[in-house]
Design an enzyme around this catalytic site. Sequence first.
Site, short mmCIF file in Angstrom:
data_model
loop_
_atom_site.label_atom_id
_atom_site.label_comp_id
_atom_site.label_asym_id
_atom_site.label_seq_id
_atom_site.Cartn_x
_atom_site.Cartn_y
_atom_site.Cartn_z
N ASN A 283 7.74 1.33 2.13
CA ASN A 283 8.59 0.22 1.70
C ASN A 283 8.95 0.45 0.23
O ASN A 283 8.12 0.23 -0.65
CB ASN A 283 7.85 -1.12 1.87
CG ASN A 283 8.68 -2.29 1.39
OD1 ASN A 283 9.85 -2.14 1.05
ND2 ASN A 283 8.06 -3.47 1.34
N TRP A 284 10.16 0.90 0.03
CA TRP A 284 10.59 1.21 -1.35
C TRP A 284 10.91 -0.05 -2.16
O TRP A 284 11.12 0.04 -3.37
CB TRP A 284 11.83 2.10 -1.32
CG TRP A 284 11.56 3.54 -1.00
CD1 TRP A 284 10.36 4.09 -0.61
CD2 TRP A 284 12.51 4.61 -1.08
NE1 TRP A 284 10.52 5.44 -0.42
CE2 TRP A 284 11.82 5.79 -0.70
CE3 TRP A 284 13.85 4.69 -1.41
CZ2 TRP A 284 12.45 7.04 -0.66
CZ3 TRP A 284 14.48 5.94 -1.36
CH2 TRP A 284 13.78 7.10 -0.99
N LYS A 285 11.00 -1.19 -1.49
CA LYS A 285 11.39 -2.43 -2.17
C LYS A 285 12.71 -2.19 -2.93
O LYS A 285 13.55 -1.43 -2.45
CB LYS A 285 10.25 -2.94 -3.06
CG LYS A 285 8.93 -3.00 -2.25
CD LYS A 285 7.81 -3.70 -2.94
CE LYS A 285 6.58 -3.69 -2.03
NZ LYS A 285 5.46 -4.45 -2.56
N HIS B 78 8.21 -10.18 4.80
CA HIS B 78 7.37 -9.66 3.71
C HIS B 78 6.99 -10.82 2.79
O HIS B 78 7.81 -11.72 2.54
CB HIS B 78 8.13 -8.58 2.94
CG HIS B 78 7.22 -7.79 2.04
ND1 HIS B 78 6.81 -8.28 0.81
CD2 HIS B 78 6.62 -6.59 2.19
CE1 HIS B 78 5.99 -7.40 0.26
NE2 HIS B 78 5.86 -6.36 1.07
N GLU C 228 6.89 -10.99 -0.29
CA GLU C 228 7.82 -11.17 -1.43
C GLU C 228 9.02 -12.02 -1.01
O GLU C 228 9.54 -12.80 -1.80
CB GLU C 228 8.23 -9.80 -1.98
CG GLU C 228 7.09 -9.17 -2.78
CD GLU C 228 7.04 -7.66 -2.77
OE1 GLU C 228 8.04 -7.01 -2.41
OE2 GLU C 228 5.97 -7.12 -3.12
N GLU D 266 -0.70 -7.59 5.68
CA GLU D 266 -0.60 -7.32 4.24
C GLU D 266 -1.18 -8.52 3.48
O GLU D 266 -0.45 -9.48 3.20
CB GLU D 266 0.87 -7.15 3.83
CG GLU D 266 1.52 -5.89 4.33
CD GLU D 266 2.56 -5.38 3.34
OE1 GLU D 266 2.43 -4.23 2.92
OE2 GLU D 266 3.48 -6.12 2.96
N GLY E 46 0.19 -4.40 -4.56
CA GLY E 46 0.41 -4.01 -5.96
C GLY E 46 -0.81 -4.19 -6.84
O GLY E 46 -0.72 -4.09 -8.06
N SER F 217 -1.78 -1.75 -1.43
CA SER F 217 -2.45 -0.74 -2.26
C SER F 217 -2.97 0.46 -1.46
O SER F 217 -4.05 0.99 -1.76
CB SER F 217 -3.57 -1.39 -3.09
OG SER F 217 -3.01 -2.33 -3.99
N GLY G 155 3.69 0.80 -0.30
CA GLY G 155 4.68 0.39 -1.29
C GLY G 155 4.77 1.42 -2.40
O GLY G 155 5.33 2.50 -2.25
P1 13P Z 1 1.77 -1.65 -2.56
O1 13P Z 1 1.46 -0.45 -1.68
O2 13P Z 1 2.52 -1.29 -3.79
O3 13P Z 1 0.55 -2.48 -2.79
O4 13P Z 1 2.80 -2.57 -1.73
C1 13P Z 1 2.47 -2.95 -0.45
C2 13P Z 1 3.64 -3.56 0.18
O5 13P Z 1 4.06 -4.64 -0.21
C3 13P Z 1 4.30 -2.82 1.26
O6 13P Z 1 5.18 -3.63 1.97
#
Ligand code: 13P
Length: 259
Positions: free
Chosen positions: A10-12, A104, A106, A176, A182, A222, A243
């Site tokens: 997931n590159w966001k 997600h 977010e 998640e 993060g 993470s 991520g």
């Molecule tokens: P991280 O791997 O940066 O913790 O992010 C996880 C995430 O939100 C994947 O969708």
Amino acid sequence: MHKDFFVVANWKMNKNSAETKAYLHELSGLLARCSFRVLKSKRVVLCVPFTSLSVLVECKELPYLSELCVGAQNCHFSGSGAFTGEISANMLVSSGVDYVILGHSERRILFGETDEFISRKVSACLNCGLKVILCVGEDSSERKSGKTADVIKRQIDSVLVQLEENRISDLIVAYEPVWAIGAGISASLAEVNEVAGFIDNILKSYCTLSSKSVPKVIYGGSVSKRNVKDIAHLSGIDGVLVGRASLNCREFVDILSAI
Ligand code: 13P
């Protein structure tokens, strides 16, 4: 590692189209130096920003990238209409997209997406032939107050009650925990295993006709080259959602190589 173990990036909101192209050329070069095993045993999905989708589709022509799956990170539930700034499931399918991340944390937290809104999106995407990666998970205060199971059950039930059983197999549920995203430290193996088992039981209760349609459960929060092997070996986990560690091509290849 069994076939169909998911490694989803997931590159966001990261990488413009030129950066995406550079990453994919680097990925092709790095994979050329890896053993055959690295890609063959897994389903690798890159969920990139909308503006990078066409680059990803084009770059599947590069050596070793033909089996990459193309993923998006959001979708609207309507087919078309006055929804400024939104993208429909049909638009994603016709752009070569196979998978979409929905729900997600977010999007739930920063953009106010409710269970009901997410449920409509999931139905629309599945009906259009997309595979959906539905994210669920508790935040730290919900965990501390013992509400993890309730929150996750609510998030899953709100989606699954709307779905015909024959659509459920195109769903993947990503556990998640919000507090692990993060954070640099993932949930412990025991925590992941416990919640994955709980999710699997909820999913099984909706799959009365065939156990083959029970959605896969993957873990995100993470994930890194250091912890991915242990997470991948948990019996209830069929993949990882990565991520930050997926943004660096070398690190992502290290993750693929570790499992
Ligand atoms: P991280 O791997 O940066 O913790 O992010 C996880 C995430 O939100 C994947 O969708």
